[in-house]
Design an enzyme around this catalytic site. Structure first.
Site, short mmCIF file in Angstrom:
data_model
loop_
_atom_site.label_atom_id
_atom_site.label_comp_id
_atom_site.label_asym_id
_atom_site.label_seq_id
_atom_site.Cartn_x
_atom_site.Cartn_y
_atom_site.Cartn_z
CG ASP A 1 -13.75 16.39 111.14
OD1 ASP A 1 -12.60 15.90 111.15
OD2 ASP A 1 -14.63 16.07 110.31
CE LYS B 1 -13.83 16.51 107.02
NZ LYS B 1 -15.25 16.25 107.17
#
Ligand code: ADP
Ligand code: ASP
Ligand code: MG
Length: 829
Positions: free
Chosen positions: A695, A699
């Site tokens: 994740d 980002k």
């Protein structure tokens, strides 16, 4: 003689003409309503003009066409017209001295129509003359019914066959009225016997030079009434119909349309000419010439609603009075070198079209004068093409005219208002409204009277265009957003709740947000008028388990103009929805997503999507992909746009990992900390995405792309901090075996664990780091994120953004502010 003239003047000066349309005569209840309206107003002497019962004219003509085609089904179709009239008569409960003659008159007329249809069936030909004779029966059946009802109410009723008054030429289907003969016939006709409360006659029909029945064109009853009003110099004409008045737009297309209290004849004429079917447009001219007011009001309103007054000088002038639309239009564009600018060219175009009896609705000429564009009815295209090709054959061969281009499937939307002549910026405002709604304009023309602006667009866009312009000109709403929302997980729910709570305040600021669709796996809720956000969850549950796939629902939405969203909001974590983005951009929707899969997806697809968005002048806002509601991507985009150069980013980008590591810092076990983070909604639905570092990879990749770097996921170095084997299998297994890794995070030194992402041009990496306790990242609490941006301008101290980077409510608020940022004027406090 002198006395007769006096009687005539007195009587006629006092008259009013009332016209009842098909919808006012469609059922026994409607007819009884007409009866009570006329009884209430019995003190005023009046002439009543009736249409056929709603749908009867069309049904008669359909039976005619069936008969012509040899289809014996015409008999049943005709029989049902007869039955309908008989049933209504039965339901009227008339006394027998009125009922019996009515039944025999209706039978005679029905027999006449039947004989005509039989003839058409035998000959296999429905001539315009026979069609008129058949169609005329609709009015001729309605009038005796209304007359009987009025007599039953005690009124003195005089009947006149409209064909004795309305004298026309022999253009069957749309005959022209001979005014001299008609006005004389009406005057002497009325004058012959003034002893009536109500004189009643048929609308729509007349008589040609050879004595045959003619009709004045569909909707022509209005016109009959205005001819009678003019000839008798009536006090006023009233059209009694099924709407409260003439409205700012067709209420079937724009539900929030409002009644226009008054308008000028010219404005009414333009609105009707450009498709407002509420008044048959030839009706206006006789009234305008004699200054007779036309009142449009509802037969059914019980509160005495005044309706619309169409007069010479309305109470207020206004810039835009109303909107209308005409469908089934085509554009013909003549493209040419020099010839188009040459004198005489336009004349040749118009003469050729006029000779082919083609009506040109609108003309525009490009400023460079290399093209001329005409709008005509789609049905006229073959004739127009033939006429123009014949006229310009030689010019085409010589290359003086390049081509004749034809575009179909179009409509014209017109803005009408007497105040436009002196107002600047009306077209700009209209364009802005259309642009915001994502609608493409194909051509635009200002009418020669400067009382209208006509805009040609694809027919599929008409409902959205009318709504957007209505919004712009008739409400204090400056912006309307129609959202299609995917995902009803924690973020999706919080987002819908937040919109619901903020809607009244936003409305006061001129922003309306409607949710036209909510889609989650296997269930969906769609409503063109906007879903009630107080109850969406219950409604969605009640919507039942559908089997439609996301793709099927999407295709349905794309092909339903009334649903047309302006913004697609994606609060899922699924690729099923990101797969729709490209098509959404093509359909000129903005995109707002908390879903990261597109912005962190394969570079090629990302670039293609951006190119498409740019071409469609749409935006993709996905601020919540990084740092929940923190304005990270906005800050990076602004820095880049203003010429700064990002040199380095260091960031703690995972609220969930930071929560876990700050819990460990205060003594909790790794496994317990993960469990707690999951329960609080700080992790992704599948926590492995957080714990694998994937994740955070997404980002930092998204940040890097915002700085202009062309990177893919594989370019981000991510060594991982749990053994690879931990990630095999199901999410449940993974959660169950977390305690196996608790010892990895036990450390004796004074440092802290932080999962750090770093970007500098040419390098991008994420990883677990042991940091000294005085490091800025060590201070971060709970789900906080911190992003430190070093740039040419922020050279001594970085720009630091810090705050909670997880949680459904914050993420939803970030999605919400992305939606609001799409408004041209963000709400002001
Ligand atoms: P009638 O049968 O009484 O002549 P019509 O059906 O011909 O009535 O005309 C009334 C209808 O016109 C309304 O029901 C409405 O749907 C439609 N309409 C279209 N544009 C407008 C408008 N701008 N204002 C009011 N009604 C409109
Ligand atoms: N009955 C005719 C029609 O349906 C005329 C009218 O309604 O005005 O077109
Ligand atoms: Mg009508």
């Amino acid at each position: 003689m002198a006395q007769k003239l006096e009687v005539k003047c007195l009587g006629i000066m006092d008259l009013e003409v009332l016209k009842f349309g098909g919808s006012s005569l469609a059922t026994a209840e409607a007819l009884q309503r007409v009866q009570s309206v006329l009884l209430e107003r019995r003190a005023e002497q009046k002439i009543v003009v009736c249409s056929a019962m709603g749908g009867a004219t069309s049904a008669l003509l359909t039976a005619g066409r069936l008969a012509e085609s040899g289809d014996a089904g015409y008999r049943e179709s005709f029989a049902s017209i007869g039955r309908r009239h008989e049933q209504v008569i039965e339901a009227l409960a008339l006394p027998s001295h009125l009922k019996l003659p009515l039944i025999s008159e209706v039978e005679v007329t029905l027999k006449e129509a039947e004989a005509l249809l039989r003839g058409v069936h035998i000959l296999g030909e429905l001539s315009p003359r026979s069609a008129d004779a058949i169609a005329s029966c609709g009015e001729r059946l309605a009038v005796p019914m209304v007359a009987a009802l009025l007599r039953a109410g005690g009124l003195r009723v005089r009947r006149v066959d409209a064909r004795d008054w309305i004298q026309t030429d022999d253009q069957h289907g749309a005959a022209s009225v001979d005014w001299t003969q008609t006005s004389a016939a009406i005057l002497t006709g009325v004058d012959a016997d003034l002893a009536f409360d109500v004189l009643i006659t048929e609308g729509y029909i007349g008589r040609g030079p050879d004595g045959a029945t003619t009709t004045l064109g569909r909707g022509g009853s209005d016109y009959t009434a205005s001819l009678i009003a003019r000839a008798t110099n009536a006090r006023r004409m009233e059209k009694s119909t099924d709407v409260l008045g003439m409205m700012t737009a067709d209420p079937r297309l724009v539900p929030e349309a409002e009644v226009i209290p008054s308008m000028s004849y010219e404005e009414a004429l333009e609105l009707c000419h450009f498709g407002a079917k509420v008044i048959y447009h030839p009706t206006i001219e006789p009234l305008r010439k004699s200054g007779i007011p036309l009142i449009v009001r509802s037969t059914f309103a019980t509160d005495n609603h005044p309706g619309t007054a169409i007069v010479a000088s309305p109470e207020h002038t206004c810039i835009v009075r109303g909107l209308s639309s005409m469908s089934d239009m085509a554009l013909i564009t003549l493209v040419g070198g020099g010839i188009i600018a040459k004198p005489g060219f336009s004349r040749r175009v118009f003469t050729a079209l006029a000779q082919a009896a083609i009506n040109v609705v609108l003309i525009t000429q490009s400023s460079s004068e290399h093209t001329i564009t005409l709008a005509i009815a789609e049905g006229d295209v073959p004739d127009a093409e033939r006429a123009l090709t014949e006229e310009f054959e030689a010019d085409m061969t010589l290359g003086r005219l390049e081509s004749i281009r034809i575009d179909q499937g179009l409509s014209i939307v017109a803005l009408v208002g007497g105040g436009m002549q002196s107002a600047a910026g009306v077209s700009g405002q209209a364009f802005e409204a259309l642009g915001r709604a994502g609608i493409n304009v194909r051509a635009i023309a200002q009418g020669s009277t400067e009382r209208n602006i006509s805009i040609v667009l694809s027919s599929i866009d008409v409902p959205a265009a009318l709504r957007a312009m209505h919004q712009a000109f008739f409400s204090n709403i400056v912006q309307e957003h129609r959202l299609l929302c995917f995902g009803t997980g924690q973020v999706g729910r919080a987002f819908l709740d937040q919109i619901h709570a903020a809607a009244p305040t936003l409305r006061q600021r001129g922003i309306s947000i409607q949710v036209v669709g909510i889609v989650r796996r296997q269930r969906h809720l769609l409503d063109p008028e906007g879903i009630d956000l107080g109850q969406w969850s219950e409604q969605l549950d009640a919507a039942g388990q559908g089997h439609a796939s996301t793709q099927e629902i999407w295709s349905h939405i794309l092909s339903s103009p009334s649903l047309r969203p302006t913004i697609l909001v994606d609060n899922t974590a699924s690729e099923d929805t990101t797969a729709l983005y490209l098509e959404a951009a093509k359909a000129r929707m903005h995109l707002v997503a908390s879903n990261k899969l597109a912005a962190a997806g394969p570079l090629d697809a990302w670039l293609t999507l951006n190119k498409q968005l740019k071409a469609a002048q749409r935006s993709f806002r996905h601020e919540t992909n990084v740092g929940a509601a923190l304005p990270v991507l906005d800050a990076l985009a602004q820095m880049v746009a203003t010429g700064d150069e990002v040199l380095r980013i260091e960031a703690v980008l995972s609220g969930s990992l930071n929560f876990i590591f700050s819990r460990i810092q205060s003594g909790q076990r790794f496994s317990e900390a993960v469990q707690e983070a999951r329960e609080l909604g700080y992790t992704e639905p599948d926590p492995r995405l957080d714990l694998s570092g994937e994740d955070v990879v997404r980002k930092i990749l998204i940040c890097a792309r915002a700085c202009g770097a062309s990177l893919d996921m594989k370019d981000v170095h991510n060594p991982g901090f749990l053994p690879k084997t931990a990630f095999a299998g199901e999410a449940g297994q993974f959660m169950a075996s977390l305690a196996d890794h608790d010892s990895l995070f036990v450390s004796q030194d004074a440092g802290v664990w932080r999962f750090v992402a770093r970007f500098a041009p040419g390098q991008c990496a994420v990883g677990l780091e042991r940091l000294p306790i005085d490091h800025p990242f060590a201070q971060l609490q709970g789900p906080d994120n911190q992003i430190r941006i070093h740039s040419r301008r922020y050279s001594t101290q970085p720009l630091v953004l810090q705050g909670s980077g997880a949680g459904a409510v914050l993420t939803a608020s970030g999605v919400f502010s992305d939606v609001l940022r799409l408004t041209a004027q963000p709400p002001m406090s």
